[in-house]
Motif scaffolding. Structure first.
Motif, PDB file in Angstrom:
ATOM      1  N   MET A 238      27.915  47.199  32.988  1.00  0.00           N
ATOM      2  CA  MET A 238      29.406  47.568  33.469  1.00  0.00           C
ATOM      3  C   MET A 238      30.060  47.917  32.229  1.00  0.00           C
ATOM      4  O   MET A 238      30.133  47.119  30.955  1.00  0.00           O
ATOM      5  N   SER A 239      30.572  49.046  32.190  1.00  0.00           N
ATOM      6  CA  SER A 239      31.162  49.691  30.931  1.00  0.00           C
ATOM      7  C   SER A 239      32.684  49.344  31.150  1.00  0.00           C
ATOM      8  O   SER A 239      33.332  49.172  31.962  1.00  0.00           O
ATOM      9  N   GLY A 240      33.312  49.149  29.687  1.00  0.00           N
ATOM     10  CA  GLY A 240      34.674  49.043  29.663  1.00  0.00           C
ATOM     11  C   GLY A 240      35.182  47.587  29.882  1.00  0.00           C
ATOM     12  O   GLY A 240      34.482  46.811  30.271  1.00  0.00           O
ATOM     13  N   GLU A 241      36.553  47.319  30.054  1.00  0.00           N
ATOM     14  CA  GLU A 241      36.828  45.896  30.184  1.00  0.00           C
ATOM     15  C   GLU A 241      37.013  45.664  31.870  1.00  0.00           C
ATOM     16  O   GLU A 241      37.008  46.579  32.617  1.00  0.00           O
ATOM     17  N   LEU A 242      36.219  44.634  32.080  1.00  0.00           N
ATOM     18  CA  LEU A 242      36.130  43.997  33.352  1.00  0.00           C
ATOM     19  C   LEU A 242      37.442  43.930  34.049  1.00  0.00           C
ATOM     20  O   LEU A 242      38.203  43.034  33.546  1.00  0.00           O
ATOM     21  N   ARG A 243      37.476  44.433  35.112  1.00  0.00           N
ATOM     22  CA  ARG A 243      38.981  44.357  35.962  1.00  0.00           C
ATOM     23  C   ARG A 243      38.802  43.406  36.939  1.00  0.00           C
ATOM     24  O   ARG A 243      37.758  43.526  37.830  1.00  0.00           O
ATOM     25  N   ALA A 244      39.381  42.429  36.769  1.00  0.00           N
ATOM     26  CA  ALA A 244      39.106  41.169  37.676  1.00  0.00           C
ATOM     27  C   ALA A 244      40.452  40.901  38.588  1.00  0.00           C
ATOM     28  O   ALA A 244      41.552  40.963  38.081  1.00  0.00           O
ATOM     29  N   VAL A 245      40.327  40.545  39.899  1.00  0.00           N
ATOM     30  CA  VAL A 245      41.221  40.409  40.736  1.00  0.00           C
ATOM     31  C   VAL A 245      41.042  38.674  41.266  1.00  0.00           C
ATOM     32  O   VAL A 245      39.919  38.594  41.826  1.00  0.00           O
ATOM     33  N   ALA A 246      42.104  37.840  41.150  1.00  0.00           N
ATOM     34  CA  ALA A 246      41.828  36.469  41.718  1.00  0.00           C
ATOM     35  C   ALA A 246      42.947  36.509  42.615  1.00  0.00           C
ATOM     36  O   ALA A 246      44.219  36.677  42.462  1.00  0.00           O
ATOM     37  N   LEU A 247      42.731  36.007  43.990  1.00  0.00           N
ATOM     38  CA  LEU A 247      43.405  35.854  45.104  1.00  0.00           C
ATOM     39  C   LEU A 247      43.635  34.414  45.427  1.00  0.00           C
ATOM     40  O   LEU A 247      42.454  33.534  45.671  1.00  0.00           O
ATOM     41  N   GLY A 248      44.892  33.960  45.791  1.00  0.00           N
ATOM     42  CA  GLY A 248      45.080  32.394  45.991  1.00  0.00           C
ATOM     43  C   GLY A 248      46.479  32.040  45.627  1.00  0.00           C
ATOM     44  O   GLY A 248      47.344  32.637  45.771  1.00  0.00           O
ATOM     45  N   GLY A 249      46.557  30.752  45.426  1.00  0.00           N
ATOM     46  CA  GLY A 249      47.773  30.040  45.113  1.00  0.00           C
ATOM     47  C   GLY A 249      47.918  28.578  44.398  1.00  0.00           C
ATOM     48  O   GLY A 249      46.688  27.940  44.558  1.00  0.00           O
ATOM     49  N   GLY A 250      48.995  28.176  43.987  1.00  0.00           N
ATOM     50  CA  GLY A 250      48.898  27.123  43.498  1.00  0.00           C
ATOM     51  C   GLY A 250      48.152  26.635  42.447  1.00  0.00           C
ATOM     52  O   GLY A 250      47.572  27.363  41.648  1.00  0.00           O
ATOM     53  N   HIS A 251      47.518  25.466  42.343  1.00  0.00           N
ATOM     54  CA  HIS A 251      46.555  24.818  41.039  1.00  0.00           C
ATOM     55  C   HIS A 251      45.529  25.649  41.332  1.00  0.00           C
ATOM     56  O   HIS A 251      44.929  25.755  40.259  1.00  0.00           O
ATOM     57  N   GLY A 252      44.893  25.986  42.361  1.00  0.00           N
ATOM     58  CA  GLY A 252      43.610  26.470  42.560  1.00  0.00           C
ATOM     59  C   GLY A 252      43.517  27.860  41.796  1.00  0.00           C
ATOM     60  O   GLY A 252      42.711  28.359  41.145  1.00  0.00           O
ATOM     61  N   LEU A 253      44.579  28.804  42.011  1.00  0.00           N
ATOM     62  CA  LEU A 253      44.738  30.184  41.334  1.00  0.00           C
ATOM     63  C   LEU A 253      44.878  29.945  39.747  1.00  0.00           C
ATOM     64  O   LEU A 253      44.170  30.613  39.150  1.00  0.00           O
ATOM     65  N   GLN A 254      45.662  28.943  39.554  1.00  0.00           N
ATOM     66  CA  GLN A 254      45.799  28.662  38.280  1.00  0.00           C
ATOM     67  C   GLN A 254      44.515  28.349  37.516  1.00  0.00           C
ATOM     68  O   GLN A 254      44.247  28.756  36.267  1.00  0.00           O
ATOM     69  N   ALA A 255      43.671  27.513  38.218  1.00  0.00           N
ATOM     70  CA  ALA A 255      42.391  27.162  37.434  1.00  0.00           C
ATOM     71  C   ALA A 255      41.487  28.618  37.393  1.00  0.00           C
ATOM     72  O   ALA A 255      40.877  28.887  36.320  1.00  0.00           O
ATOM     73  N   THR A 256      41.516  29.346  38.199  1.00  0.00           N
ATOM     74  CA  THR A 256      40.574  30.493  38.199  1.00  0.00           C
ATOM     75  C   THR A 256      41.246  31.534  37.239  1.00  0.00           C
ATOM     76  O   THR A 256      40.521  32.225  36.451  1.00  0.00           O
ATOM     77  N   LEU A 257      42.614  31.841  37.190  1.00  0.00           N
ATOM     78  CA  LEU A 257      43.151  32.500  36.231  1.00  0.00           C
ATOM     79  C   LEU A 257      42.777  32.163  34.693  1.00  0.00           C
ATOM     80  O   LEU A 257      42.755  32.926  33.832  1.00  0.00           O
ATOM     81  N   SER A 258      42.731  30.956  34.446  1.00  0.00           N
ATOM     82  CA  SER A 258      42.520  30.276  33.051  1.00  0.00           C
ATOM     83  C   SER A 258      41.214  30.577  32.764  1.00  0.00           C
ATOM     84  O   SER A 258      40.629  30.961  31.552  1.00  0.00           O
ATOM     85  N   ALA A 259      40.198  30.551  33.791  1.00  0.00           N
ATOM     86  CA  ALA A 259      38.977  31.011  33.445  1.00  0.00           C
ATOM     87  C   ALA A 259      38.590  32.411  33.331  1.00  0.00           C
ATOM     88  O   ALA A 259      38.105  32.876  32.510  1.00  0.00           O
ATOM     89  N   LEU A 260      39.514  33.263  33.944  1.00  0.00           N
ATOM     90  CA  LEU A 260      39.272  34.665  33.983  1.00  0.00           C
ATOM     91  C   LEU A 260      39.572  35.126  32.673  1.00  0.00           C
ATOM     92  O   LEU A 260      39.077  36.155  32.189  1.00  0.00           O
TER      93      LEU A 260
END
Length: 322
Positions: free
Chosen positions: A1-23
């Motif tokens: 995979m070339s270049g910066e990985l383009r990541a999208v996280a879908l959700g809300g609340g504390h669950g989404l916070q955890a995903t974003l902190s990981a990504l």
């Protein structure tokens, strides 16, 4: 995979916070697509008084992606600060009020969030799944003497806290109109290299993204790798008693066309791995079991461990997932 990985996280609340902190430990190009059906607390008050998008989950996503320099950290702390006391401001988070003020001045929710990203030093983007507040309804059983009797529960807070068993959820806008997706959110999913769904309150934070037709179609047709991150424990009320594989069964019922590349779960939270593997395989997915729970925070994911699990999953050859 070339270049910066383009990541999208879908959700809300504390669950989404955890995903974003990981990504953010994997890539700087992170877009959060956030549910906008909350009707409780500070968000519910501002939604009812001003007719605006409920800002709470959007605020949490902004704070999770805030810059790590002194300015970004300070603004993230300020955004999350909640007023005490008994006056008119009691219970309001500062970030909710800032977003409300920006919306009064700018008028466009996407422009508001882009401006807030600049204020907090966010390198990615935070977007609503719809630019208008949405209403949620659910079919629930177990609330009457007849255990099979179905009742309709309305409102995100009521659904999340129901003592009954949620069977299905629906979204609407302005009464009974079909919800319309935020165009920028749809495009982000279509342009992504990786799309993450979950963890979070399954019926009220995760599944709603699949109930917005354009966003659903983008999730089905995107060429991105699609990962589902499962919760560590059932959510009291809406998923009480659910096994990990039941979460996937419900996902499939709400989005039968959706195919998934990987299902990530905490190894210590899956009592019957073979059943989970079978449910994941029905979605076309490989099961990834790792220790991704935060030892000191029951029910919360460890961002470092989740990032490592995501990175390892991404490094596996694509044909391993099919």
């Amino acid at each position: 995979m070339s270049g910066e990985l383009r990541a999208v996280a879908l959700g809300g609340g504390h669950g989404l916070q955890a995903t974003l902190s990981a990504l953010r430990r994997i890539t700087a190009d992170v877009t959060a697509v956030v549910t906008v059906a909350d009707d409780g607390g500070s968000s519910g008050r501002l939604r009812r008084e001003l007719g605006m998008l409920p800002p709470g989950d959007l605020r949490k996503a902004l704070a999770a992606l805030a810059g790590t320099d002194a300015d970004g950290s300070l603004w993230a702390t300020v955004f999350e600060h909640r007023f005490g006391g008994t006056g008119a401001l009691a219970g309001h988070a500062v970030g909710n009020l800032v977003l409300a003020g920006l919306l009064d001045v700018l008028g466009d929710p996407v422009a508001v969030l882009d401006q807030a990203c600049r204020l907090l030093g966010v390198r990615g983007r935070v977007l609503p799944m719809s630019t208008e507040p949405l209403d949620m309804a659910a079919d629930v059983v177990g609330l009457d003497s007849d255990p099979d009797a179905v009742r309709t529960i309305r409102g995100q807070v009521a659904i999340a806290s129901t003592p009954g068993r949620v069977k299905q959820v629906r979204l609407s806008a302005n009464g009974n109109a079909e919800p319309t997706a935020c165009p920028e959110a749809v495009q982000a999913v279509l342009d992504a290299d990786l799309v993450l769904l979950g963890p979070g309150s399954w019926f009220t934070s995760v599944l709603p993204h699949l109930l917005v037709p354009e966003l659903h179609e983008a999730m089905v047709t995107t060429s991105a790798r699609r990962f589902v991150v499962l919760n560590l424990v059932p959510q009291p009320g809406e998923t009480a008693g659910f096994s990990p594989e039941q979460h996937l069964d419900v996902l499939s019922q709400h989005a039968p066309r959706l195919r998934v590349d990987a299902v990530l779960a905490d190894a210590d939270s899956v009592p019957t791995p073979d059943r989970l593997r079978a449910a994941a395989a029905a979605l076309g997915a490989q099961t990834v079991l790792d220790k991704i729970a935060a030892p000191a925070l029951p029910g919360r994911h460890d961002p470092h461990a989740l990032a490592a699990s995501l990175r390892a999953a991404l490094e596996r050859r694509t044909d391993r997932w099919r």
